[in-house]
Design a protein around this motif. Structure first.
Motif, short mmCIF file in Angstrom:
data_model
loop_
_atom_site.label_atom_id
_atom_site.label_comp_id
_atom_site.label_asym_id
_atom_site.label_seq_id
_atom_site.Cartn_x
_atom_site.Cartn_y
_atom_site.Cartn_z
N TYR A 59 0.83 -1.20 0.00
CA TYR A 59 0.00 0.00 0.00
C TYR A 59 0.87 1.26 0.00
O TYR A 59 1.97 1.28 0.55
CB TYR A 59 -0.89 0.04 1.25
N LYS A 60 0.32 2.28 -0.60
CA LYS A 60 0.91 3.61 -0.46
C LYS A 60 0.84 3.98 1.03
O LYS A 60 -0.15 3.70 1.70
CB LYS A 60 0.11 4.60 -1.30
N ASP A 61 1.90 4.63 1.51
CA ASP A 61 1.97 4.90 2.95
C ASP A 61 0.74 5.65 3.47
O ASP A 61 0.24 5.35 4.56
CB ASP A 61 3.24 5.71 3.27
N SER A 62 0.26 6.60 2.71
CA SER A 62 -0.82 7.45 3.21
C SER A 62 -2.16 6.73 3.31
O SER A 62 -3.10 7.26 3.91
CB SER A 62 -0.97 8.70 2.33
N VAL A 63 -2.28 5.53 2.74
CA VAL A 63 -3.55 4.81 2.82
C VAL A 63 -3.47 3.58 3.73
O VAL A 63 -4.48 2.92 3.96
CB VAL A 63 -4.06 4.39 1.42
N LYS A 64 -2.28 3.28 4.21
CA LYS A 64 -2.13 2.12 5.10
C LYS A 64 -3.03 2.25 6.32
O LYS A 64 -3.10 3.32 6.94
CB LYS A 64 -0.68 1.98 5.52
N GLY A 65 -3.70 1.17 6.64
CA GLY A 65 -4.62 1.18 7.77
C GLY A 65 -6.00 1.69 7.44
O GLY A 65 -6.93 1.57 8.25
N ARG A 66 -6.16 2.30 6.27
CA ARG A 66 -7.47 2.81 5.85
C ARG A 66 -8.04 2.06 4.65
O ARG A 66 -9.25 1.87 4.54
CB ARG A 66 -7.37 4.30 5.50
N PHE A 67 -7.16 1.63 3.75
CA PHE A 67 -7.59 0.95 2.53
C PHE A 67 -7.21 -0.52 2.61
O PHE A 67 -6.17 -0.88 3.17
CB PHE A 67 -6.92 1.55 1.29
N THR A 68 -8.03 -1.37 2.02
CA THR A 68 -7.75 -2.79 1.96
C THR A 68 -8.05 -3.30 0.56
O THR A 68 -9.16 -3.12 0.05
CB THR A 68 -8.60 -3.58 2.97
N ILE A 69 -7.06 -3.95 -0.04
CA ILE A 69 -7.25 -4.55 -1.36
C ILE A 69 -7.48 -6.04 -1.17
O ILE A 69 -6.87 -6.69 -0.32
CB ILE A 69 -6.04 -4.28 -2.28
N SER A 70 -8.42 -6.58 -1.96
CA SER A 70 -8.71 -8.00 -1.88
C SER A 70 -9.06 -8.53 -3.26
O SER A 70 -9.39 -7.76 -4.16
CB SER A 70 -9.87 -8.25 -0.90
N ARG A 71 -9.00 -9.84 -3.40
CA ARG A 71 -9.22 -10.44 -4.71
C ARG A 71 -10.14 -11.64 -4.56
O ARG A 71 -10.03 -12.41 -3.62
CB ARG A 71 -7.88 -10.86 -5.31
N ASP A 72 -11.05 -11.79 -5.50
CA ASP A 72 -11.93 -12.95 -5.60
C ASP A 72 -11.58 -13.66 -6.89
O ASP A 72 -12.03 -13.27 -7.97
CB ASP A 72 -13.40 -12.50 -5.57
N ASN A 73 -10.77 -14.71 -6.80
CA ASN A 73 -10.30 -15.39 -8.01
C ASN A 73 -11.44 -16.04 -8.78
O ASN A 73 -11.43 -16.06 -10.02
CB ASN A 73 -9.26 -16.43 -7.64
N ALA A 74 -12.43 -16.55 -8.08
CA ALA A 74 -13.54 -17.23 -8.74
C ALA A 74 -14.33 -16.28 -9.63
O ALA A 74 -14.88 -16.67 -10.65
CB ALA A 74 -14.44 -17.87 -7.70
N LYS A 75 -14.37 -15.00 -9.21
CA LYS A 75 -15.15 -14.01 -9.96
C LYS A 75 -14.26 -13.09 -10.80
O LYS A 75 -14.76 -12.15 -11.42
CB LYS A 75 -16.00 -13.18 -9.01
N ASN A 76 -12.95 -13.34 -10.79
CA ASN A 76 -12.02 -12.46 -11.52
C ASN A 76 -12.24 -11.00 -11.14
O ASN A 76 -12.30 -10.12 -12.01
CB ASN A 76 -12.18 -12.62 -13.03
N THR A 77 -12.34 -10.77 -9.86
CA THR A 77 -12.65 -9.44 -9.36
C THR A 77 -11.64 -9.03 -8.28
O THR A 77 -11.22 -9.87 -7.47
CB THR A 77 -14.06 -9.40 -8.76
N VAL A 78 -11.27 -7.77 -8.30
CA VAL A 78 -10.45 -7.21 -7.24
C VAL A 78 -11.18 -6.01 -6.66
O VAL A 78 -11.85 -5.27 -7.39
CB VAL A 78 -9.05 -6.82 -7.74
N ARG A 79 -11.10 -5.84 -5.37
CA ARG A 79 -11.83 -4.77 -4.68
C ARG A 79 -10.88 -3.90 -3.87
O ARG A 79 -9.80 -4.35 -3.47
CB ARG A 79 -12.90 -5.35 -3.77
N LEU A 80 -11.29 -2.68 -3.66
CA LEU A 80 -10.55 -1.76 -2.80
C LEU A 80 -11.54 -1.17 -1.81
O LEU A 80 -12.39 -0.37 -2.19
CB LEU A 80 -9.86 -0.66 -3.61
N GLN A 81 -11.43 -1.57 -0.57
CA GLN A 81 -12.25 -1.01 0.49
C GLN A 81 -11.53 0.22 1.04
O GLN A 81 -10.38 0.12 1.48
CB GLN A 81 -12.48 -2.03 1.61
N MET A 82 -12.20 1.36 0.98
CA MET A 82 -11.59 2.61 1.40
C MET A 82 -12.37 3.18 2.57
O MET A 82 -13.57 3.47 2.44
CB MET A 82 -11.58 3.61 0.24
N ASN A 83 -11.72 3.32 3.71
CA ASN A 83 -12.34 3.86 4.92
C ASN A 83 -11.65 5.15 5.33
O ASN A 83 -10.54 5.44 4.89
CB ASN A 83 -12.27 2.84 6.06
#
Length: 116
Positions: A59-83
């Motif tokens: 992660y970029k330093d300024s988003v650490k602890g706030r953003f989470t990247i995740s991947r769903d291989n079955a759906k060929n999808t990647v997500r970015l949760q931003m808090n």
């Protein structure tokens, strides 16, 4: 046709949350990594978060602890949760994939605006 399609951007108040999604279609090959970049007006595009084929994330330093990247291989999808979003997170967010067939695949971008 190979493409990445982002969704989930929009307007949110400071302190709020958004979740971005990126869906891949077509024969993209084997994934090396999938990431989210962003570009604010007048600034260069920058890496926000990346997830490698083995699951390692960075992660970029300024988003650490706030953003989470995740991947769903079955759906060929990647997500970015931003808090805990701040106005400095305002930008167009782009999904990127690096694969055995394509060095760089880009989505069309989804705008995120953080404002009261």
């Amino acid at each position: 046709q190979v493409q990445l399609v982002e969704s989930g951007g929009g307007l949110v108040q400071p302190g709020g949350s958004l979740r971005l999604s990126c869906a891949a279609s077509g024969s993209i090959g084997w994934l090396y990594s999938t990431g989210w970049y962003r570009q604010a007006p007048g600034k260069p595009r920058e890496l926000v978060a990346v997830i490698m084929s083995g699951g390692t994330t960075n992660y970029k330093d300024s988003v650490k602890g706030r953003f989470t990247i995740s991947r769903d291989n079955a759906k060929n999808t990647v997500r970015l949760q931003m808090n805990s979003l701040t106005p400095e997170d305002t930008a167009v967010y782009y999904c990127n994939a690096k694969t055995t067939l394509y060095p760089n695949i880009w989505g069309q971008g989804t705008p995120v605006t953080v404002s009261s």
